[in-house]
Design a protein around this motif. Structure first.
Motif, PDB file in Angstrom:
ATOM      1  N   LYS A  21       0.831  -1.214   0.000  1.00  0.00           N
ATOM      2  CA  LYS A  21       0.000   0.000   0.000  1.00  0.00           C
ATOM      3  C   LYS A  21       0.865   1.263   0.000  1.00  0.00           C
ATOM      4  CE  LYS A  21      -4.209  -1.906   2.019  1.00  0.00           C
ATOM      5  NZ  LYS A  21      -5.030  -2.073   3.250  1.00  0.00           N
ATOM      6  N   LEU A  22       1.957   1.227   0.752  1.00  0.00           N
ATOM      7  CA  LEU A  22       2.870   2.375   0.790  1.00  0.00           C
ATOM      8  C   LEU A  22       3.550   2.576  -0.569  1.00  0.00           C
ATOM      9  CD1 LEU A  22       4.482   1.883   4.312  1.00  0.00           C
ATOM     10  CD2 LEU A  22       3.179   3.891   3.563  1.00  0.00           C
ATOM     11  N   ALA A  23       3.920   1.483  -1.227  1.00  0.00           N
ATOM     12  CA  ALA A  23       4.535   1.570  -2.554  1.00  0.00           C
ATOM     13  C   ALA A  23       3.584   2.232  -3.547  1.00  0.00           C
ATOM     14  CB  ALA A  23       4.928   0.182  -3.055  1.00  0.00           C
ATOM     15  N   ASN A  24       2.312   1.822  -3.513  1.00  0.00           N
ATOM     16  CA  ASN A  24       1.303   2.405  -4.402  1.00  0.00           C
ATOM     17  C   ASN A  24       1.022   3.863  -4.071  1.00  0.00           C
ATOM     18  OD1 ASN A  24      -0.205   0.421  -6.392  1.00  0.00           O
ATOM     19  ND2 ASN A  24       0.396  -0.765  -4.607  1.00  0.00           N
ATOM     20  N   LYS A  25       0.962   4.147  -2.777  1.00  0.00           N
ATOM     21  CA  LYS A  25       0.704   5.520  -2.327  1.00  0.00           C
ATOM     22  C   LYS A  25       1.787   6.476  -2.828  1.00  0.00           C
ATOM     23  CE  LYS A  25       0.672   8.267   1.924  1.00  0.00           C
ATOM     24  NZ  LYS A  25       0.898   8.237   3.382  1.00  0.00           N
ATOM     25  N   PHE A  26       3.045   6.097  -2.664  1.00  0.00           N
ATOM     26  CA  PHE A  26       4.155   6.956  -3.093  1.00  0.00           C
ATOM     27  C   PHE A  26       4.273   7.008  -4.623  1.00  0.00           C
ATOM     28  CE2 PHE A  26       5.811   6.165   1.312  1.00  0.00           C
ATOM     29  CZ  PHE A  26       5.779   7.494   1.708  1.00  0.00           C
ATOM     30  N   PHE A  36       9.854   3.024  -4.946  1.00  0.00           N
ATOM     31  CA  PHE A  36      10.797   1.943  -5.227  1.00  0.00           C
ATOM     32  C   PHE A  36      11.203   1.232  -3.935  1.00  0.00           C
ATOM     33  CE2 PHE A  36      15.008   0.119  -5.691  1.00  0.00           C
ATOM     34  CZ  PHE A  36      14.899  -0.578  -6.887  1.00  0.00           C
ATOM     35  N   TYR A  37      11.471   2.002  -2.894  1.00  0.00           N
ATOM     36  CA  TYR A  37      11.906   1.443  -1.613  1.00  0.00           C
ATOM     37  C   TYR A  37      10.880   0.452  -1.062  1.00  0.00           C
ATOM     38  CZ  TYR A  37      13.127   1.274   3.356  1.00  0.00           C
ATOM     39  OH  TYR A  37      13.438   0.849   4.629  1.00  0.00           O
ATOM     40  N   TYR A  38       9.608   0.867  -1.045  1.00  0.00           N
ATOM     41  CA  TYR A  38       8.572  -0.001  -0.468  1.00  0.00           C
ATOM     42  C   TYR A  38       8.164  -1.130  -1.412  1.00  0.00           C
ATOM     43  CZ  TYR A  38       8.205   2.907   3.641  1.00  0.00           C
ATOM     44  OH  TYR A  38       8.500   3.556   4.818  1.00  0.00           O
ATOM     45  N   THR A  58       3.541  -5.061  -7.876  1.00  0.00           N
ATOM     46  CA  THR A  58       4.786  -4.626  -7.229  1.00  0.00           C
ATOM     47  C   THR A  58       5.917  -4.532  -8.242  1.00  0.00           C
ATOM     48  OG1 THR A  58       4.131  -5.630  -5.121  1.00  0.00           O
ATOM     49  CG2 THR A  58       6.497  -5.227  -5.460  1.00  0.00           C
ATOM     50  N   MET A  59       6.036  -5.555  -9.082  1.00  0.00           N
ATOM     51  CA  MET A  59       7.095  -5.575 -10.091  1.00  0.00           C
ATOM     52  C   MET A  59       6.865  -4.494 -11.151  1.00  0.00           C
ATOM     53  SD  MET A  59       9.073  -7.781  -8.820  1.00  0.00           S
ATOM     54  CE  MET A  59      10.265  -8.538  -9.924  1.00  0.00           C
ATOM     55  N   PHE A  60       5.592  -4.184 -11.413  1.00  0.00           N
ATOM     56  CA  PHE A  60       5.250  -3.094 -12.335  1.00  0.00           C
ATOM     57  C   PHE A  60       5.758  -1.762 -11.768  1.00  0.00           C
ATOM     58  CE2 PHE A  60       2.355   0.340 -13.555  1.00  0.00           C
ATOM     59  CZ  PHE A  60       2.466   0.291 -14.940  1.00  0.00           C
ATOM     60  N   ILE A  61       5.512  -1.519 -10.478  1.00  0.00           N
ATOM     61  CA  ILE A  61       5.980  -0.288  -9.830  1.00  0.00           C
ATOM     62  C   ILE A  61       7.508  -0.217  -9.854  1.00  0.00           C
ATOM     63  CG2 ILE A  61       6.162   0.934  -7.608  1.00  0.00           C
ATOM     64  CD1 ILE A  61       3.280  -0.020  -7.023  1.00  0.00           C
ATOM     65  N   MET A  64       8.542   0.576 -13.511  1.00  0.00           N
ATOM     66  CA  MET A  64       8.209   1.945 -13.921  1.00  0.00           C
ATOM     67  C   MET A  64       9.095   2.972 -13.226  1.00  0.00           C
ATOM     68  SD  MET A  64       6.041   1.847 -16.312  1.00  0.00           S
ATOM     69  CE  MET A  64       5.661   3.590 -16.393  1.00  0.00           C
ATOM     70  N   THR A  65       9.348   2.778 -11.931  1.00  0.00           N
ATOM     71  CA  THR A  65      10.206   3.740 -11.217  1.00  0.00           C
ATOM     72  C   THR A  65      11.636   3.687 -11.762  1.00  0.00           C
ATOM     73  OG1 THR A  65      10.512   2.117  -9.428  1.00  0.00           O
ATOM     74  CG2 THR A  65       8.866   3.827  -9.072  1.00  0.00           C
ATOM     75  N   GLN A  66      12.083   2.502 -12.128  1.00  0.00           N
ATOM     76  CA  GLN A  66      13.417   2.377 -12.723  1.00  0.00           C
ATOM     77  C   GLN A  66      13.472   3.075 -14.082  1.00  0.00           C
ATOM     78  OE1 GLN A  66      13.437  -1.947 -12.165  1.00  0.00           O
ATOM     79  NE2 GLN A  66      15.373  -1.789 -11.085  1.00  0.00           N
ATOM     80  N   GLN A  67      12.450   2.862 -14.907  1.00  0.00           N
ATOM     81  CA  GLN A  67      12.412   3.500 -16.227  1.00  0.00           C
ATOM     82  C   GLN A  67      12.314   5.015 -16.105  1.00  0.00           C
ATOM     83  OE1 GLN A  67       9.157   1.531 -18.274  1.00  0.00           O
ATOM     84  NE2 GLN A  67      10.523   0.007 -19.169  1.00  0.00           N
ATOM     85  N   LEU A  68      11.455   5.487 -15.212  1.00  0.00           N
ATOM     86  CA  LEU A  68      11.257   6.931 -15.050  1.00  0.00           C
ATOM     87  C   LEU A  68      12.509   7.638 -14.522  1.00  0.00           C
ATOM     88  CD1 LEU A  68       7.636   6.789 -13.628  1.00  0.00           C
ATOM     89  CD2 LEU A  68       8.286   7.947 -15.743  1.00  0.00           C
ATOM     90  N   GLN A  69      13.357   6.877 -13.844  1.00  0.00           N
ATOM     91  CA  GLN A  69      14.610   7.450 -13.338  1.00  0.00           C
ATOM     92  C   GLN A  69      15.807   7.109 -14.232  1.00  0.00           C
ATOM     93  OE1 GLN A  69      14.565   7.847  -8.735  1.00  0.00           O
ATOM     94  NE2 GLN A  69      13.465   5.968  -9.134  1.00  0.00           N
ATOM     95  N   GLY A  70      15.505   6.561 -15.419  1.00  0.00           N
ATOM     96  CA  GLY A  70      16.544   6.313 -16.418  1.00  0.00           C
ATOM     97  C   GLY A  70      17.358   5.051 -16.215  1.00  0.00           C
ATOM     98  N   ASP A  71      16.928   4.193 -15.282  1.00  0.00           N
ATOM     99  CA  ASP A  71      17.672   2.946 -15.048  1.00  0.00           C
ATOM    100  C   ASP A  71      17.070   1.832 -15.911  1.00  0.00           C
ATOM    101  OD1 ASP A  71      19.177   0.838 -14.119  1.00  0.00           O
ATOM    102  OD2 ASP A  71      18.228   0.751 -12.146  1.00  0.00           O
TER     103      ASP A  71
END
Length: 199
Positions: A21-26, A36-38, A58-61, A64-71
């Protein structure tokens, strides 16, 4: 000799749910470091066989966070890991999403032949026409990047004649724009007409 007892740590679904829930919230709040952390904490605790939907989200988040940050290399590892587990569990439900994400990731890394392979694989997995049109647009874009304008032109001409392409203004505009660009690169006079129509 007595058999040694093994202490199993009980599965903590409440803790998994808390982190999830925290991962989705952030993620929704565009706070990608925290998301990414949660999501990573969720991944470390979750049992994919028990909570496959939550695992893939979870793996989608994470992806996506990796792609959005260029990783993109990191995102690729995450997607491949997810697909490996999905195939192991013999489920088709999430195959399309992660195959198309992998293809996008490979496109960004300019690994065009690999990207085409996974886009075509995704194309064979999905029945929804709107999703198929989006994939075909991306395939056409790859051929433009490969400077194979004749092949790209063929794809966009076919898309232009599909009734469902006209139902989505964004897709239709992209098709016209790419069609005009292909004509321009091939020195065809129709280029201006299609580029103007795409506006």
């Amino acid at each position: 000799k007595k058999k040694e007892s093994t202490n199993h740590i009980p599965y903590n679904s409440k803790k998994v749910d808390q982190y999830f829930k925290l991962a989705n919230k952030f993620y929704d709040a565009i706070k990608y470091d925290s998301a990414f952390y949660y999501a990573n904490k969720t991944k470390l605790l979750i049992d994919p066989e028990k909570e496959l939907s939550k695992y893939t989200s979870t793996m989608f988040i994470l992806t996506m966070t990796q792609q959005l940050q260029g990783d993109y290399p990191g995102a690729q590892s995450t997607i491949v890991e997810t697909l490996s587990l999905i195939e192991k569990l013999k489920t088709q439900r999430y195959n399309f999403k992660f195959h198309s994400m992998l293809a996008y990731n490979l496109t960004t890394l300019q690994e065009y032949d690999e990207a085409l392979y996974y886009y075509n694989k995704a194309l064979n997995l999905k029945k929804e026409k709107a999703r198929k049109i989006a994939i075909k647009i991306n395939i056409g874009y790859i051929y433009i990047e490969k400077k194979d304008f004749n092949q790209a032109l063929k794809i966009f001409q076919q898309l232009l004649n599909e009734v469902d392409s006209k139902k989505n203004k964004y897709y239709y505009s992209a098709i016209l724009n790419n069609l005009g660009y292909c004509y321009f690169k091939l020195g065809k006079p129709d280029a201006i007409k299609y580029l103007n129509q795409s506006l």
